[in-house]
Design a protein around this motif. Structure first.
Motif, PDB file in Angstrom:
ATOM      1  N   ILE A 472      30.164  54.347  58.409  1.00 17.05           N
ATOM      2  CA  ILE A 472      31.287  53.687  58.598  1.00 17.05           C
ATOM      3  C   ILE A 472      31.058  51.845  58.320  1.00 17.05           C
ATOM      4  O   ILE A 472      32.018  51.653  57.088  1.00 17.05           O
ATOM      5  N   ASN A 473      30.395  51.739  58.647  1.00 12.71           N
ATOM      6  CA  ASN A 473      29.725  50.585  58.863  1.00 12.71           C
ATOM      7  C   ASN A 473      29.885  49.965  57.241  1.00 12.71           C
ATOM      8  O   ASN A 473      29.793  48.784  56.669  1.00 12.71           O
ATOM      9  N   SER A 474      29.185  51.065  56.436  1.00 12.13           N
ATOM     10  CA  SER A 474      28.515  51.046  55.314  1.00 12.13           C
ATOM     11  C   SER A 474      30.188  50.507  54.212  1.00 12.13           C
ATOM     12  O   SER A 474      30.576  50.201  53.089  1.00 12.13           O
ATOM     13  N   LEU A 475      31.647  52.221  55.504  1.00 12.24           N
ATOM     14  CA  LEU A 475      32.813  51.182  54.504  1.00 12.24           C
ATOM     15  C   LEU A 475      33.469  49.981  54.525  1.00 12.24           C
ATOM     16  O   LEU A 475      34.045  49.761  54.130  1.00 12.24           O
ATOM     17  N   HIS A 476      33.158  49.521  55.870  1.00 13.96           N
ATOM     18  CA  HIS A 476      33.684  48.428  55.963  1.00 13.96           C
ATOM     19  C   HIS A 476      33.250  47.711  55.229  1.00 13.96           C
ATOM     20  O   HIS A 476      33.601  46.604  55.326  1.00 13.96           O
ATOM     21  N   PHE A 477      31.822  47.214  54.999  1.00 17.25           N
ATOM     22  CA  PHE A 477      31.390  46.387  53.945  1.00 17.25           C
ATOM     23  C   PHE A 477      32.396  45.719  53.204  1.00 17.25           C
ATOM     24  O   PHE A 477      31.789  45.166  52.244  1.00 17.25           O
ATOM     25  N   TRP A 478      32.115  47.173  52.181  1.00 17.28           N
ATOM     26  CA  TRP A 478      32.746  47.064  50.942  1.00 17.28           C
ATOM     27  C   TRP A 478      34.488  47.009  51.319  1.00 17.28           C
ATOM     28  O   TRP A 478      34.970  46.766  49.925  1.00 17.28           O
ATOM     29  N   THR A 479      35.148  47.310  52.057  1.00 19.07           N
ATOM     30  CA  THR A 479      36.644  47.094  51.959  1.00 19.07           C
ATOM     31  C   THR A 479      36.013  45.332  52.478  1.00 19.07           C
ATOM     32  O   THR A 479      36.937  45.090  51.428  1.00 19.07           O
ATOM     33  N   GLU A 480      35.298  44.398  53.091  1.00 15.68           N
ATOM     34  CA  GLU A 480      35.739  43.482  53.080  1.00 15.68           C
ATOM     35  C   GLU A 480      35.531  42.743  51.626  1.00 15.68           C
ATOM     36  O   GLU A 480      36.045  41.592  51.177  1.00 15.68           O
ATOM     37  N   VAL A 481      34.189  43.414  51.178  1.00 18.54           N
ATOM     38  CA  VAL A 481      33.913  42.687  49.691  1.00 18.54           C
ATOM     39  C   VAL A 481      35.136  42.651  48.881  1.00 18.54           C
ATOM     40  O   VAL A 481      35.567  41.985  48.129  1.00 18.54           O
ATOM     41  N   LEU A 482      35.768  43.932  48.664  1.00 16.43           N
ATOM     42  CA  LEU A 482      36.812  43.900  48.057  1.00 16.43           C
ATOM     43  C   LEU A 482      38.141  43.326  47.926  1.00 16.43           C
ATOM     44  O   LEU A 482      38.942  42.347  47.983  1.00 16.43           O
ATOM     45  N   ALA A 483      38.298  43.188  49.646  1.00 16.72           N
ATOM     46  CA  ALA A 483      39.759  42.812  50.371  1.00 16.72           C
ATOM     47  C   ALA A 483      39.415  40.844  49.661  1.00 16.72           C
ATOM     48  O   ALA A 483      40.628  40.156  49.885  1.00 16.72           O
ATOM     49  N   THR A 484      37.921  40.819  49.479  1.00 19.95           N
ATOM     50  CA  THR A 484      37.858  39.013  50.328  1.00 19.95           C
ATOM     51  C   THR A 484      38.614  38.737  48.386  1.00 19.95           C
ATOM     52  O   THR A 484      39.223  38.208  48.315  1.00 19.95           O
ATOM     53  N   TYR A 485      37.215  39.387  47.705  1.00 21.41           N
ATOM     54  CA  TYR A 485      37.383  38.862  46.253  1.00 21.41           C
ATOM     55  C   TYR A 485      38.583  39.333  45.258  1.00 21.41           C
ATOM     56  O   TYR A 485      38.693  39.116  44.458  1.00 21.41           O
ATOM     57  N   CYS A 486      39.222  40.507  45.556  1.00 23.87           N
ATOM     58  CA  CYS A 486      40.395  40.496  45.229  1.00 23.87           C
ATOM     59  C   CYS A 486      41.752  40.254  45.695  1.00 23.87           C
ATOM     60  O   CYS A 486      43.157  40.608  45.326  1.00 23.87           O
ATOM     61  N   GLY A 487      41.609  40.248  47.050  1.00 28.34           N
ATOM     62  CA  GLY A 487      42.539  39.948  47.600  1.00 28.34           C
ATOM     63  C   GLY A 487      43.240  38.448  47.897  1.00 28.34           C
ATOM     64  O   GLY A 487      43.768  37.102  47.409  1.00 28.34           O
ATOM     65  N   ASP A 488      42.349  38.234  49.820  1.00 32.90           N
ATOM     66  CA  ASP A 488      41.711  36.226  50.023  1.00 32.90           C
ATOM     67  C   ASP A 488      41.572  35.310  49.074  1.00 32.90           C
ATOM     68  O   ASP A 488      41.878  33.896  49.234  1.00 32.90           O
ATOM     69  N   ARG A 489      40.458  35.757  48.134  1.00 37.71           N
ATOM     70  CA  ARG A 489      40.129  34.580  47.330  1.00 37.71           C
ATOM     71  C   ARG A 489      40.036  34.961  46.189  1.00 37.71           C
ATOM     72  O   ARG A 489      39.027  34.833  45.483  1.00 37.71           O
ATOM     73  N   ALA A 490      40.722  35.516  45.543  1.00 41.69           N
ATOM     74  CA  ALA A 490      41.292  36.014  43.711  1.00 41.69           C
ATOM     75  C   ALA A 490      41.813  35.174  43.555  1.00 41.69           C
ATOM     76  O   ALA A 490      40.849  35.053  42.265  1.00 41.69           O
TER      77      ALA A 490
END
Length: 715
Positions: A472-490
């Motif tokens: 589950i925390n692996s999913l959390h990790f990649w969720t944050e990676v994609l949400a950060t660099y494809c959204g918050d800091r795109a």
């Protein structure tokens, strides 16, 4: 490295080839048997699908599109790449693994199993010694340079002149300190020779230093420091670094007092040796090989050859000292000093790898505080920006595996630590766009393979491989990676956003498949974790993900519409640190109230995320009807939550009316999708009526979590 025994050589010559062939044949046989068993079970479950219970997951088709994803190769990598080999390297550990079973064990939460250890020991019987010899040869080849012949001549000259020093060097590890035997005086100019003689004349302790284990005093340190700082004495610098080496090996388990060149007694002298070496040595190195634009000058006139051996000694002692320290303040101090010496670390591949491993160890240490982790991450990020691509790959692999290995949640405090480690890891993945994409693809693909295997086997063991904190925390990790660099800091890194955007869909499918794998009431907390991940991706990237049906399924379960909850005096349950309900909480009113609180909060977040869309009034109609129907059926049993749901529906209606008013002012047709997507783009979702309501619920939840953290800290 130990000597290869005669029995090992005989085994390698006569039996190794046959043993390897036998093992490979046995492995293929096991794989064929396992494949046949999977096919039999799949046929059996297909035939009995009509008789299965409602709680059993049958929606394999929901993530069937992942089949193509699990067989593809990331962009920029050869199609015939063995992805299992790509994933197996773990920079934090020295040993190499031969398959992806180690990573599977980490994700399954049983990385320390005895069976894995036995298999590793059995496989290492035949090939360990030869592999170690090859690694040693590769390291020596990497660290060698064009001046190797010069160093050999200097070594011979030094051994002839100083017999006491030669005796000491024979006892020591030649791999780390024999380089100190260089005759540095040969490369110095006439002015340096005069300074050297003056320095030697002023040092009254010379007779005492002739001994291989001379006692270091504060007076000696002061003399060495003055000679290095004012007279640029290489001889004094060499003796200072030998004392630094002795200090760094004081607590080594396999070191004897006779194996170090100096004896250090007392904490005051030890601290003085360390502080003086860390303060003086880098400045002395900069005089001979200055750092320009983050790189060490190695030109002919820089005298890099003169101090290369001393630099290696300094780096080796610094790493050894960092490994032995347990005090957080001292570790932070050493990491800061290692950051200053990064340009010199990068000059040597072996020391760069060793520093990377040590930073990862400090980053994942269970005893390290947040300051150590953040400082280790900052140093690691700077190292990656200066080092070659090989180090970048090792760092990205290491940071992810370190996070997964230490991601087992025990309480709210550990959850906070894991979130900090996750944020640090996400930060590192913004360094290199291509490398980040390749690693993200490979490890998300690995999660997809785990999920499909679990769906095909469909037994307790396969479910347990998915329903654990590591996965589950692996999913959390990649969720944050994609949400950060494809959204918050795109906007900051458009290239990284473009490369990672293709992974949003497969990761979303994996999370949805995990949430519905075992849809029983016991695993409602895990489903809520998955919904939060989907909302994080959706709100940051702007991609619509249907999460409302997953929440309404929880409300319409038999726990709320069928049986009566069990009354209990247990304390309220905080779901953040749980994946499934504790046994004593199952079917209790306390547990179900915690579920409802989280469901209503997520409902508000999910509705608020779409509250500025032009189609919001029509989009919310089906969900509103289902929620009103649920409130009508269970309102008397859950009075408090019925009122809360009524407030949520009222704010939803207010938001729908607001959108309709704004929509009546537009001057474009429904066919103009570009204009439709820009509708109310100047309005933040949190400012709408339902958005304000969602913000208030988030604040209440944050206060509750802060209270729990304070309570755990007091305990």
């Amino acid at each position: 490295m130990g000597k290869v025994t005669k029995a090992t050589r005989k085994f390698n010559k006569n039996h190794l080839k046959g043993e390897l062939e036998r093992r490979n044949k046995l492995k293929k046989t096991k794989q064929q048997i396992k494949k046949r068993e999977v096919q039999k079970k799949k046929k059996k479950h297909t035939a009995e699908s009509d008789d299965e219970e409602d709680d059993a997951f049958t929606g394999i088709d929901e993530v069937d599109e992942l089949a193509e994803f699990t067989d593809t190769t990331p962009k920029g990598m050869p199609k015939d790449l063995d992805l299992s080999k790509f994933m197996e390297a773990d920079p934090e550990n020295d040993e190499e693994v031969e398959s992806d079973e180690d990573i599977n064990a980490i994700l399954n939460g049983d990385s320390d199993s005895e069976e894995d250890d036995e298999d590793d020991n059995e496989d290492d019987v035949s090939g360990d010694d030869s592999e170690e010899e090859e690694d040693a040869e590769m390291e020596e080849a990497e660290d060698s340079d064009d001046e190797e012949a010069v160093f050999k001549k200097q070594l011979e000259s030094m051994l002839e002149k100083d017999t006491a020093f030669a005796k000491y060097m024979k006892k020591n590890d030649p791999g780390s300190l024999k380089i100190l035997e260089d005759n540095a005086d040969e490369d110095e100019d006439a002015g340096d020779d005069d300074d050297e003689e003056a320095s030697d004349a002023e040092m009254s302790e010379e007779a005492e230093e002739e001994s291989a284990t001379a006692l270091v005093t504060l007076k000696m340190l002061h003399g060495w420091e003055n000679a290095v700082t004012n007279q640029h004495s290489l001889k004094s610098l060499k003796r200072l670094l030998l004392a630094f080496y002795s200090a760094s090996h004081m607590d080594a388990e396999d070191e004897d007092s006779d194996d170090v060149p100096f004896r250090i007694e007392g904490m005051r002298v030890f601290n003085k040796v360390v502080s003086t070496s860390l303060r003086v040595a880098p400045k002395a190195f900069a005089r001979y090989a200055p750092v320009v634009n983050g790189k060490v000058t190695k030109k002919a006139g820089s005298k890099w050859t003169t101090i290369q051996a001393l630099v290696k000694s300094y780096l080796a002692s610094l790493l050894e000292l960092m490994k032995q320290m347990s005090d957080a303040a001292m570790i932070q101090y050493l990491i800061k000093e290692s950051e200053k010496a990064l340009p010199y670390f990068v000059c040597f591949a072996r020391f760069t790898r060793d520093l990377l491993k040590e930073l990862l160890r400090q980053f994942g240490s269970s005893t390290a505080d947040d300051g150590v982790r953040i400082l280790a991450l900052m140093t690691l990020r700077k190292l990656v920006s200066m080092a070659p691509s090989e180090i970048t790959d090792m760092a990205l692999k290491g940071i992810y595996l370190t996070h997964v290995r230490h991601s087992n949640v025990k309480n709210i405090t550990s959850l906070t630590t894991i979130q900090l480690m996750r944020n640090c890891g996400v930060e590192l993945y913004g360094v290199d766009a291509n490398a980040s994409y390749q690693h993200s693809f490979v490890y998300i693909r690995q999660l997809a393979i785990h999920l499909r295997n679990s769906m095909q086997l469909r037994n307790k063991e396969s479910f347990r491989a998915i329903y654990n904190w590591q996965f589950i925390n692996s999913l959390h990790f990649w969720t944050e990676v994609l949400a950060t660099y494809c959204g918050d800091r795109a906007d900051e890194q458009p290239q990284l956003c473009e490369t990672l955007e293709s992974l949003v869909y497969p990761l979303t499918q994996i999370i949805m498949g995990v949430a519905r794998l075992v849809p029983t009431a016991k695993y409602f907390p895990l489903r809520l974790h998955c919904v939060r991940m989907l909302l994080r991706i959706s709100s940051s990237t702007g991609i619509y993900i249907p999460v409302l049906p997953m929440l309404i399924e929880v409300l319409e379960s038999s726990e709320f519409l069928g049986r009566r909850p069990i009354k209990s005096t247990l304390k309220p349950l905080t779901l953040d640190s749980y994946l499934k309900a504790p046994k004593e909480y199952e079917h209790t009113r306390v547990y179900l109230e915690s579920i409802l609180e989280n469901v209503f909060e997520l409902l508000a977040d999910a509705i608020a995320a779409q509250s500025t869309r032009i189609a919001f009034p029509e989009w919310i109609v089906p969900a509103s009807l289902q929620l009103r129907r649920w409130r009508k059926r269970v309102g008397k049993s859950w009075v408090r939550f019925s009122k809360q749901l009524q407030g949520l529906l009222e704010r939803t209606e207010q938001t729908a009316k607001m959108v309709q008013q704004q929509r009546s002012k537009v001057d474009f047709s429904p066919a103009d999708l570009t204009a439709a997507n820009r509708f109310m783009e100047d309005v933040h979702p949190d400012t709408t009526p339902i958005g304000s309501y969602a913000v208030s619920l988030r604040k209440v939840r944050a206060q509750q979590r802060a209270t729990l953290l304070e309570a755990e800290a007091d305990e």
